[in-house]
Design a protein around this motif. Structure first.
Motif, PDB file in Angstrom:
ATOM      1  N   GLN A 135     -63.028 -45.243  42.348  1.00 11.45           N
ATOM      2  CA  GLN A 135     -64.025 -46.155  41.784  1.00 11.45           C
ATOM      3  C   GLN A 135     -63.755 -47.564  42.267  1.00 11.45           C
ATOM      4  OE1 GLN A 135     -64.754 -45.816  37.492  1.00 11.45           O
ATOM      5  NE2 GLN A 135     -64.960 -48.052  37.326  1.00 11.45           N
ATOM      6  N   ASN A 166     -64.815 -51.631  41.692  1.00 11.27           N
ATOM      7  CA  ASN A 166     -65.384 -52.525  40.670  1.00 11.27           C
ATOM      8  C   ASN A 166     -65.552 -53.916  41.252  1.00 11.27           C
ATOM      9  OD1 ASN A 166     -65.216 -50.453  38.817  1.00 11.27           O
ATOM     10  ND2 ASN A 166     -63.277 -51.148  37.947  1.00 11.27           N
ATOM     11  N   ARG A 173     -59.405 -62.526  31.909  1.00 14.59           N
ATOM     12  CA  ARG A 173     -59.727 -61.115  31.633  1.00 14.59           C
ATOM     13  C   ARG A 173     -58.415 -60.339  31.606  1.00 14.59           C
ATOM     14  NH1 ARG A 173     -65.391 -59.412  33.273  1.00 14.59           N
ATOM     15  NH2 ARG A 173     -66.462 -61.299  34.021  1.00 14.59           N
ATOM     16  N   HIS A 196     -55.347 -55.611  30.509  1.00 15.31           N
ATOM     17  CA  HIS A 196     -55.968 -54.308  30.268  1.00 15.31           C
ATOM     18  C   HIS A 196     -55.215 -53.165  30.935  1.00 15.31           C
ATOM     19  CE1 HIS A 196     -59.974 -56.722  29.977  1.00 15.31           C
ATOM     20  NE2 HIS A 196     -59.188 -56.905  28.919  1.00 15.31           N
ATOM     21  N   LYS A 252     -54.697 -50.132  40.663  1.00 17.01           N
ATOM     22  CA  LYS A 252     -55.778 -51.035  41.101  1.00 17.01           C
ATOM     23  C   LYS A 252     -55.339 -51.812  42.332  1.00 17.01           C
ATOM     24  CE  LYS A 252     -56.990 -51.491  36.278  1.00 17.01           C
ATOM     25  NZ  LYS A 252     -56.702 -52.255  35.057  1.00 17.01           N
ATOM     26  N   HIS A 284     -53.018 -55.217  33.502  1.00 22.08           N
ATOM     27  CA  HIS A 284     -53.513 -56.142  34.532  1.00 22.08           C
ATOM     28  C   HIS A 284     -54.431 -57.170  33.898  1.00 22.08           C
ATOM     29  CE1 HIS A 284     -56.606 -57.212  37.643  1.00 22.08           C
ATOM     30  NE2 HIS A 284     -55.485 -57.664  38.181  1.00 22.08           N
ATOM     31  N   GLY A 285     -54.349 -58.383  34.430  1.00 17.66           N
ATOM     32  CA  GLY A 285     -55.259 -59.435  33.978  1.00 17.66           C
ATOM     33  C   GLY A 285     -55.297 -60.555  34.994  1.00 17.66           C
ATOM     34  N   PHE A 286     -56.284 -61.425  34.848  1.00 21.25           N
ATOM     35  CA  PHE A 286     -56.348 -62.595  35.738  1.00 21.25           C
ATOM     36  C   PHE A 286     -57.026 -63.769  35.047  1.00 21.25           C
ATOM     37  CE2 PHE A 286     -60.838 -62.483  36.896  1.00 21.25           C
ATOM     38  CZ  PHE A 286     -61.195 -61.135  36.869  1.00 21.25           C
ATOM     39  N   TYR A 343     -62.135 -54.707  43.158  1.00 21.12           N
ATOM     40  CA  TYR A 343     -60.956 -53.856  43.160  1.00 21.12           C
ATOM     41  C   TYR A 343     -61.297 -52.379  43.208  1.00 21.12           C
ATOM     42  CZ  TYR A 343     -61.730 -54.334  38.057  1.00 21.12           C
ATOM     43  OH  TYR A 343     -62.260 -54.393  36.787  1.00 21.12           O
ATOM     44  N   TYR A 402     -63.028 -45.103  34.982  1.00 16.58           N
ATOM     45  CA  TYR A 402     -63.092 -45.846  33.728  1.00 16.58           C
ATOM     46  C   TYR A 402     -63.151 -44.851  32.578  1.00 16.58           C
ATOM     47  CZ  TYR A 402     -65.269 -48.961  30.224  1.00 16.58           C
ATOM     48  OH  TYR A 402     -65.583 -49.686  29.108  1.00 16.58           O
ATOM     49  N   GLU A 427     -58.921 -47.151  26.836  1.00 14.29           N
ATOM     50  CA  GLU A 427     -58.659 -48.558  27.184  1.00 14.29           C
ATOM     51  C   GLU A 427     -57.809 -49.233  26.111  1.00 14.29           C
ATOM     52  OE1 GLU A 427     -62.318 -50.811  27.754  1.00 14.29           O
ATOM     53  OE2 GLU A 427     -61.430 -51.511  29.604  1.00 14.29           O
ATOM     54  N   LYS A 439     -63.062 -58.511  22.846  1.00 12.35           N
ATOM     55  CA  LYS A 439     -62.062 -57.427  22.990  1.00 12.35           C
ATOM     56  C   LYS A 439     -60.691 -58.025  23.293  1.00 12.35           C
ATOM     57  CE  LYS A 439     -61.854 -55.144  26.897  1.00 12.35           C
ATOM     58  NZ  LYS A 439     -62.217 -54.256  28.023  1.00 12.35           N
TER      59      LYS A 439
HETATM   60  C1  LIG Z   1     -63.817 -51.914  33.410  1.00 13.64           C
HETATM   61  C2  LIG Z   1     -65.187 -51.329  33.300  1.00 13.64           C
HETATM   62  C3  LIG Z   1     -66.136 -51.845  32.443  1.00 13.64           C
HETATM   63  N1  LIG Z   1     -67.386 -51.286  32.366  1.00 13.64           N
HETATM   64  C4  LIG Z   1     -68.360 -51.890  31.475  1.00 13.64           C
HETATM   65  C5  LIG Z   1     -67.923 -51.926  30.007  1.00 13.64           C
HETATM   66  C6  LIG Z   1     -68.511 -53.214  29.502  1.00 13.64           C
HETATM   67  O1  LIG Z   1     -69.830 -52.970  28.992  1.00 13.64           O
HETATM   68  C7  LIG Z   1     -68.620 -54.122  30.733  1.00 13.64           C
HETATM   69  C8  LIG Z   1     -67.545 -55.175  30.796  1.00 13.64           C
HETATM   70  O2  LIG Z   1     -66.310 -54.521  30.626  1.00 13.64           O
HETATM   71  P1  LIG Z   1     -65.005 -55.345  30.314  1.00 13.64           P
HETATM   72  O3  LIG Z   1     -65.310 -56.453  29.376  1.00 13.64           O
HETATM   73  O4  LIG Z   1     -63.937 -54.351  29.934  1.00 13.64           O
HETATM   74  O5  LIG Z   1     -64.687 -55.955  31.764  1.00 13.64           O
HETATM   75  P2  LIG Z   1     -63.331 -56.724  32.132  1.00 13.64           P
HETATM   76  O6  LIG Z   1     -62.880 -57.606  31.031  1.00 13.64           O
HETATM   77  O7  LIG Z   1     -63.576 -57.291  33.470  1.00 13.64           O
HETATM   78  O8  LIG Z   1     -62.261 -55.561  32.264  1.00 13.64           O
HETATM   79  C9  LIG Z   1     -61.588 -55.320  33.476  1.00 13.64           C
HETATM   80  O9  LIG Z   1     -60.764 -56.425  33.720  1.00 13.64           O
HETATM   81  C10 LIG Z   1     -59.376 -56.247  33.825  1.00 13.64           C
HETATM   82  C11 LIG Z   1     -58.805 -57.430  34.528  1.00 13.64           C
HETATM   83  C12 LIG Z   1     -58.975 -54.978  34.461  1.00 13.64           C
HETATM   84  O10 LIG Z   1     -57.957 -54.875  35.129  1.00 13.64           O
HETATM   85  C13 LIG Z   1     -59.797 -53.778  34.213  1.00 13.64           C
HETATM   86  O11 LIG Z   1     -60.258 -53.262  35.443  1.00 13.64           O
HETATM   87  C14 LIG Z   1     -60.940 -53.978  33.333  1.00 13.64           C
HETATM   88  O12 LIG Z   1     -60.465 -53.794  32.019  1.00 13.64           O
HETATM   89  O13 LIG Z   1     -68.515 -53.250  31.859  1.00 13.64           O
HETATM   90  C15 LIG Z   1     -67.743 -50.198  33.134  1.00 13.64           C
HETATM   91  O14 LIG Z   1     -68.887 -49.693  33.049  1.00 13.64           O
HETATM   92  N2  LIG Z   1     -66.810 -49.656  33.988  1.00 13.64           N
HETATM   93  C16 LIG Z   1     -65.553 -50.186  34.100  1.00 13.64           C
HETATM   94  O15 LIG Z   1     -64.749 -49.669  34.912  1.00 13.64           O
END
Ligand SMILES: Cc1cn([C@H]2C[C@H](O)[C@@H](COP(=O)(O)OP(=O)(O)O[C@H]3O[C@H](C)C(=O)[C@H](O)[C@H]3O)O2)c(=O)[nH]c1=O
Length: 182
Positions: free
Chosen positions: A46, A48, A58, A61, A70, A117-119, A130, A136, A141, A168
């Motif tokens: 996958q 992203n 972010r 996670h 990743k 992981h975060g940034f 990535y 997912y 999570e 979250k």
């Molecule tokens: C991660 C992910 C999210 N989503 C949907 C779920 C939510 O409706 C929306 C935003 O998700 P989220 O707020 O979890 O996105 P991030 O905060 O960028 O999360 C990611 O950011 C940190 C840095 C990470 O390392 C992970 O890859 C991942 O957790 O996208 C999806 O449909 N597929 C996915 O693989």
């Protein structure tokens, strides 16, 4: 491509060879053969992409089941990228490494399964791309707070504002209470 293990050696910083000319540049960002030889035999399932603005954080996670490796990079802007070792049996359990990834340095970071992981976005805007080694899986999570006192991550925070988090991430757990990997 150069591969450099970081202070937590399973985390690898990759620097592509850049072919610049009057049109711009070309680089290979990933090759299965080199990655398998230098990092390990992983398959990506996958890809992203996320876009964030300055001061957004972010993370941290991870997926407790279906842990994702990743391979991350920044295609526009700059971020401070962090990986935290959550493998209970690791000598680096609870330790973190952080690097600046940017469209300027064009580097990639390999964050293995077993890590959070975060940034944190350093530029006005940042596009973050990535590859993941597993799909997912929202049910598995988990999130640890970016400012956990035990992890004590040295984020290069701007002084003019607190990091901007998702609800979250605001509700993330402490490291001491987090589910970790065996
Ligand atoms: C991660 C992910 C999210 N989503 C949907 C779920 C939510 O409706 C929306 C935003 O998700 P989220 O707020 O979890 O996105 P991030 O905060 O960028 O999360 C990611 O950011 C940190 C840095 C990470 O390392 C992970 O890859 C991942 O957790 O996208 C999806 O449909 N597929 C996915 O693989």
């Amino acid at each position: 491509m150069k591969y450099k293990p970081l202070a937590i050696p399973d985390v690898v910083l990759m620097t592509p060879k850049i072919f610049a000319d009057q049109r711009g540049f070309f680089m290979e960002t990933w090759r299965a053969d080199g990655f398998k030889k230098k990092v390990g035999d992983y398959s990506f399932v996958q890809d992203n992409c996320s876009k964030s603005t300055r001061g957004i954080l972010r993370g941290l996670h991870y997926q407790i089941r279906h842990p994702q490796g990743k391979l991350v990079r920044v295609t526009s802007g700059a971020v401070f990228d962090v990986a935290v070792d959550l493998r209970k049996t690791s000598v680096n359990f609870g330790k973190w490494v952080g690097v600046v990834l940017s469209s300027e340095n064009k580097q990639l970071l390999w964050v293995p399964p077993g890590f959070a992981h975060g940034f944190y976005v350093l530029s006005h805007e940042a596009e973050f791309e990535y590859k993941c080694t597993d799909y997912y899986n929202p049910e598995s999570e988990r999130c640890i707070r970016w400012d956990d006192p035990v992890l004590n991550i040295d984020w290069p925070l701007f002084t003019d504002a607190q990091p901007v988090l998702s609800p979250k991430d605001e509700a993330g757990t402490s490291f001491n209470t987090a589910e970790v990997y065996p």
